[in-house]
Design a protein around this motif. Structure first.
Motif, PDB file in Angstrom:
ATOM      1  N   ASP A  87       0.840  -1.195   0.000  1.00 24.10           N
ATOM      2  CA  ASP A  87       0.000   0.000   0.000  1.00 24.10           C
ATOM      3  C   ASP A  87       0.881   1.254   0.000  1.00 24.10           C
ATOM      4  N   THR A  88       0.684   2.112  -0.972  1.00 23.49           N
ATOM      5  CA  THR A  88       1.505   3.316  -1.078  1.00 23.49           C
ATOM      6  C   THR A  88       1.203   4.320   0.038  1.00 23.49           C
ATOM      7  N   ALA A  89       0.181   4.045   0.842  1.00 19.36           N
ATOM      8  CA  ALA A  89      -0.093   4.909   1.992  1.00 19.36           C
ATOM      9  C   ALA A  89       1.068   4.893   2.987  1.00 19.36           C
ATOM     10  N   LEU A  90       1.927   3.894   2.877  1.00 16.98           N
ATOM     11  CA  LEU A  90       3.089   3.821   3.769  1.00 16.98           C
ATOM     12  C   LEU A  90       4.170   4.829   3.408  1.00 16.98           C
ATOM     13  N   LEU A  91       4.117   5.399   2.227  1.00 12.89           N
ATOM     14  CA  LEU A  91       5.140   6.357   1.818  1.00 12.89           C
ATOM     15  C   LEU A  91       5.195   7.527   2.800  1.00 12.89           C
ATOM     16  N   GLY A  92       6.389   7.824   3.264  1.00 13.33           N
ATOM     17  CA  GLY A  92       6.579   8.913   4.213  1.00 13.33           C
ATOM     18  C   GLY A  92       6.439   8.507   5.665  1.00 13.33           C
ATOM     19  N   GLN A  93       6.013   7.291   5.920  1.00 15.47           N
ATOM     20  CA  GLN A  93       5.799   6.820   7.283  1.00 15.47           C
ATOM     21  C   GLN A  93       7.129   6.540   7.970  1.00 15.47           C
ATOM     22  N   ARG A  94       7.292   7.036   9.198  1.00 17.31           N
ATOM     23  CA  ARG A  94       8.456   6.647  10.014  1.00 17.31           C
ATOM     24  C   ARG A  94       8.213   5.245  10.552  1.00 17.31           C
ATOM     25  N   VAL A  95       9.269   4.428  10.548  1.00 19.56           N
ATOM     26  CA  VAL A  95       9.120   3.031  10.925  1.00 19.56           C
ATOM     27  C   VAL A  95      10.324   2.561  11.737  1.00 19.56           C
ATOM     28  N   ALA A  96      10.078   1.577  12.575  1.00 12.37           N
ATOM     29  CA  ALA A  96      11.136   0.812  13.238  1.00 12.37           C
ATOM     30  C   ALA A  96      11.291  -0.489  12.472  1.00 12.37           C
ATOM     31  N   LEU A  97      12.525  -0.909  12.271  1.00 12.94           N
ATOM     32  CA  LEU A  97      12.791  -2.087  11.452  1.00 12.94           C
ATOM     33  C   LEU A  97      12.985  -3.324  12.309  1.00 12.94           C
ATOM     34  N   GLU A  98      12.168  -4.321  12.070  1.00 12.85           N
ATOM     35  CA  GLU A  98      12.412  -5.644  12.645  1.00 12.85           C
ATOM     36  C   GLU A  98      13.354  -6.351  11.682  1.00 12.85           C
ATOM     37  N   PRO A  99      14.617  -6.574  12.089  1.00  9.91           N
ATOM     38  CA  PRO A  99      15.668  -6.886  11.113  1.00  9.91           C
ATOM     39  C   PRO A  99      15.769  -8.360  10.736  1.00  9.91           C
ATOM     40  N   GLN A 100      14.632  -9.015  10.616  1.00  9.72           N
ATOM     41  CA  GLN A 100      14.688 -10.426  10.255  1.00  9.72           C
ATOM     42  C   GLN A 100      13.696 -10.740   9.142  1.00  9.72           C
ATOM     43  N   ARG A 101      14.082 -11.738   8.359  1.00  4.86           N
ATOM     44  CA  ARG A 101      13.274 -12.162   7.221  1.00  4.86           C
ATOM     45  C   ARG A 101      13.149 -13.685   7.281  1.00  4.86           C
ATOM     46  N   PRO A 102      12.088 -14.188   7.929  1.00  4.78           N
ATOM     47  CA  PRO A 102      11.879 -15.635   7.979  1.00  4.78           C
ATOM     48  C   PRO A 102      11.263 -16.140   6.678  1.00  4.78           C
ATOM     49  N   CYS A 103      11.280 -17.467   6.496  1.00  2.90           N
ATOM     50  CA  CYS A 103      10.759 -18.031   5.246  1.00  2.90           C
ATOM     51  C   CYS A 103       9.247 -18.009   5.189  1.00  2.90           C
ATOM     52  N   ARG A 104       8.587 -18.017   6.352  1.00  2.00           N
ATOM     53  CA  ARG A 104       7.128 -18.000   6.503  1.00  2.00           C
ATOM     54  C   ARG A 104       6.454 -19.308   6.075  1.00  2.00           C
ATOM     55  N   ASP A 152      14.659   9.492  16.577  1.00  3.27           N
ATOM     56  CA  ASP A 152      15.270   8.471  15.730  1.00  3.27           C
ATOM     57  C   ASP A 152      16.039   7.462  16.554  1.00  3.27           C
ATOM     58  N   GLU A 153      16.708   7.946  17.602  1.00  2.09           N
ATOM     59  CA  GLU A 153      17.506   7.045  18.434  1.00  2.09           C
ATOM     60  C   GLU A 153      16.624   6.053  19.177  1.00  2.09           C
ATOM     61  N   ALA A 154      15.512   6.539  19.721  1.00  5.35           N
ATOM     62  CA  ALA A 154      14.586   5.638  20.404  1.00  5.35           C
ATOM     63  C   ALA A 154      14.013   4.609  19.445  1.00  5.35           C
ATOM     64  N   VAL A 155      13.712   5.046  18.220  1.00  6.97           N
ATOM     65  CA  VAL A 155      13.173   4.109  17.220  1.00  6.97           C
ATOM     66  C   VAL A 155      14.179   2.999  16.943  1.00  6.97           C
ATOM     67  N   ALA A 156      15.452   3.343  16.817  1.00  7.50           N
ATOM     68  CA  ALA A 156      16.475   2.323  16.586  1.00  7.50           C
ATOM     69  C   ALA A 156      16.575   1.365  17.766  1.00  7.50           C
ATOM     70  N   LEU A 157      16.458   1.897  18.975  1.00  9.64           N
ATOM     71  CA  LEU A 157      16.660   1.064  20.168  1.00  9.64           C
ATOM     72  C   LEU A 157      15.431   0.254  20.547  1.00  9.64           C
ATOM     73  N   LEU A 158      14.379   0.327  19.737  1.00 14.47           N
ATOM     74  CA  LEU A 158      13.267  -0.610  19.931  1.00 14.47           C
ATOM     75  C   LEU A 158      13.725  -2.040  19.689  1.00 14.47           C
ATOM     76  N   GLU A 159      14.786  -2.212  18.901  1.00 12.77           N
ATOM     77  CA  GLU A 159      15.285  -3.579  18.657  1.00 12.77           C
ATOM     78  C   GLU A 159      15.872  -4.189  19.920  1.00 12.77           C
ATOM     79  N   PRO A 160      16.838  -3.565  20.599  1.00 15.05           N
ATOM     80  CA  PRO A 160      17.296  -4.174  21.852  1.00 15.05           C
ATOM     81  C   PRO A 160      16.199  -4.241  22.907  1.00 15.05           C
ATOM     82  N   LEU A 161      15.293  -3.259  22.926  1.00 21.57           N
ATOM     83  CA  LEU A 161      14.175  -3.366  23.862  1.00 21.57           C
ATOM     84  C   LEU A 161      13.377  -4.628  23.594  1.00 21.57           C
TER      85      LEU A 161
END
Length: 348
Positions: A87-104, A152-161
Motif C-alpha cells: 500500500d503506497t499509503a506507507l510512503l513517508g511513514q516513520r518506521v522501526a525495522l524488525e531486522p529479520q526475514r523468515p521463510c514464513r 530516531d535514536e529511540a526508534v532504533a533502540l526498539l530492537e534491543p528493547l
C-alpha cells in the motif's frame, strides 16, 4: 513501484566491514524493494555487542564473516519507496525495522516461532548486510509504524528493547515478580525496564562495574549489587535473567531462583558449562535460552510511546555514518551505555 526518495544517482553510502577491525565507507547501488517490501531511508542505527564482535573477531560461533559485510541491525527510518504489492499509503511513514526475514513456510514459522526459522535472513549476520547505509529494504509487515513523538535514536533502540521484552516473556515476569538480572549493559538496562513495565515489584541487578550498576537505578532497578561479592543464594527470585554471558553469573543466578521459577539465558557466553542439574530438577526450575524475539514490536512501541520505558536516556555516544568504525572500536568503554550511528536526520 513509486519512488519519492532523492535516489537520482542510484548510489548510496555504506559503511562496510572489509576485514578484521577495518571499516570503509563505500558507494553501493540503492536497493530496489521486492513486491512485498518497502525501501527505507535509515535514520539512526544502534551499536550492538554482536556488531563489535564481528568487527573485532570476524565471527560469532558458527557465523563467520567471509566477505565484505555491512553491520548494524538496530535501526529505524522513513519509508521512501514501496514494492508493487505494498500500500503506497506507507510512503513517508516513520518506521522501526524488525531486522529479520523468515521463510514464513516452515514448521517454526507456521507455529508462531519464526525467530527459529532455519532459513532466517537477519540483518548484519553473514552473509546478510545490515543497516549502516543510507537505504535498506525490508518486508513491509516488518517495518513497524512509529509516531513522530519518538526520536530516531529511540526508534532504533526498539530492537534491543525487544530482546528485553522477549526475555521477560520467556521468564513469565508479571505483576509482583521478583527478578534477578545479571549484567548492567544495554540489554540489562532494557530488561530491567521491561520487567518493571510488566509489573515486577523487585528487580535486583548484579554487575562488577560500580558505574554501570548505579545507572541501573535510573532505569528501574530496586537494588544493585557487586557481582564480585554478592552471593544470591537466598534471593528466592521468581525469574533470573542473565544478560552477561559470564559462567559464574549464570551458575550463581540459578541458585537464586525459587522452586517453580525460571532461568532465562540472554547473554552470549561459553558454548558449554556445567549446570547444577539436580538443583534444577528438584526445584522444577524452567531453564530456557532466548534467540532474538517474536512479535515484540507492538508492545515495545507502546511502552516507549506511553513513557513507561526510556530509551533516549540510554544513549551516551553519537557518531555520523563516516565514523561508524569509531563507534565499533569504542564498544568496551565501561563509562558508555549505548552508542548510536546517525545516518540521516529524522529519516528524511
Amino acid at each position: 513501484m513509486t519512488a519519492t526518495a532523492d535516489t537520482a544517482t542510484g548510489t548510496m553510502r555504506a559503511a562496510v566491514l572489509t576485514g578484521p577491525s577495518t571499516v570503509a565507507v563505500q558507494h553501493r547501488p540503492v536497493p530496489v524493494p521486492a513486491r512485498d517490501e518497502v525501501l527505507v531511508r535509515v535514520g539512526s542505527v544502534g551499536i550492538c555487542g554482536s556488531d563489535v564482535h564481528y568487527y573485532r573477531h570476524g565471527r560469532i560461533g558458527s557465523m563467520i564473516v567471509d566477505g565484505p559485510l555491512v553491520l548494524g541491525h538496530e535501526a529505524g527510518g522513513r519509508v521512501v519507496d514501496t514494492g508493487d504489492d505494498v500500500d503506497t499509503a506507507l510512503l513517508g511513514q516513520r518506521v522501526a525495522l524488525e531486522p529479520q526475514r523468515p521463510c514464513r513456510r516452515c514448521h517454526h514459522c507456521k507455529g508462531g516461532r519464526y525467530n527459529l526459522c532455519p532459513e532466517m535472513e537477519f540483518f548484519a549476520t553473514p552473509p546478510i548486510d545490515g543497516a549502516f547505509c543510507d537505504y535498506v529494504t525490508v518486508p513491509a509487515d516488518f517495518a513497524h509504524p512509529v509516531p513522530d513523538t519518538l526520536s530516531d535514536e529511540a526508534v532504533a533502540l526498539l530492537e534491543p528493547l525487544s530482546v528485553g521484552v522477549w526475555a521477560c516473556h520467556k521468564g513469565d515476569v508479571g505483576p509482583g515478580s521478583r527478578v534477578f538480572v545479571t549484567g548492567a549493559g544495554p540489554i540489562g538496562a532494557v530488561t530491567v525496564q521491561a520487567a518493571r513495565a510488566a509489573g515486577a515489584t523487585e528487580i535486583i541487578v548484579s554487575d562488577p562495574v560500580a558505574s554501570r550498576r548505579e545507572r541501573m537505578l535510573d532505569f528501574g532497578a530496586s537494588r544493585v549489587v557487586d557481582s564480585g561479592t554478592f552471593v544470591p543464594d537466598d534471593l528466592d527470585a521468581d525469574a533470573f535473567i542473565d544478560c552477561s554471558g559470564a559462567t559464574p553469573a549464570v551458575l550463581g543466578g540459578i541458585r537464586a531462583v525459587r522452586g517453580g521459577g525460571a532461568v532465562v539465558l540472554v547473554g552470549l557466553g561459553a558454548e558449554e558449562m556445567l549446570l547444577p542439574v539436580q538443583y534444577l530438577q528438584n526445584k522444577e526450575i524452567t531453564l530456557t535460552g532466548t534467540f532474538r524475539y517474536v512479535d515484540t514490536w507492538p508492545a515495545a512501541i507502546s511502552l516507549v510511546t506511553s513513557g513507561r520505558i526510556d530509551l533516549d536516556g540510554m544513549v551516551t555516544a553519537r557518531y555520523p555514518l563516516e565514523r561508524a568504525e569509531d563507534a565499533l572500536a569504542g564498544g568496551d568503554d565501561p563509562r558508555g551505555m549505548k552508542a548510536v550511528v546517525t545516518v540521516s536526520e529524522e529519516g528524511a
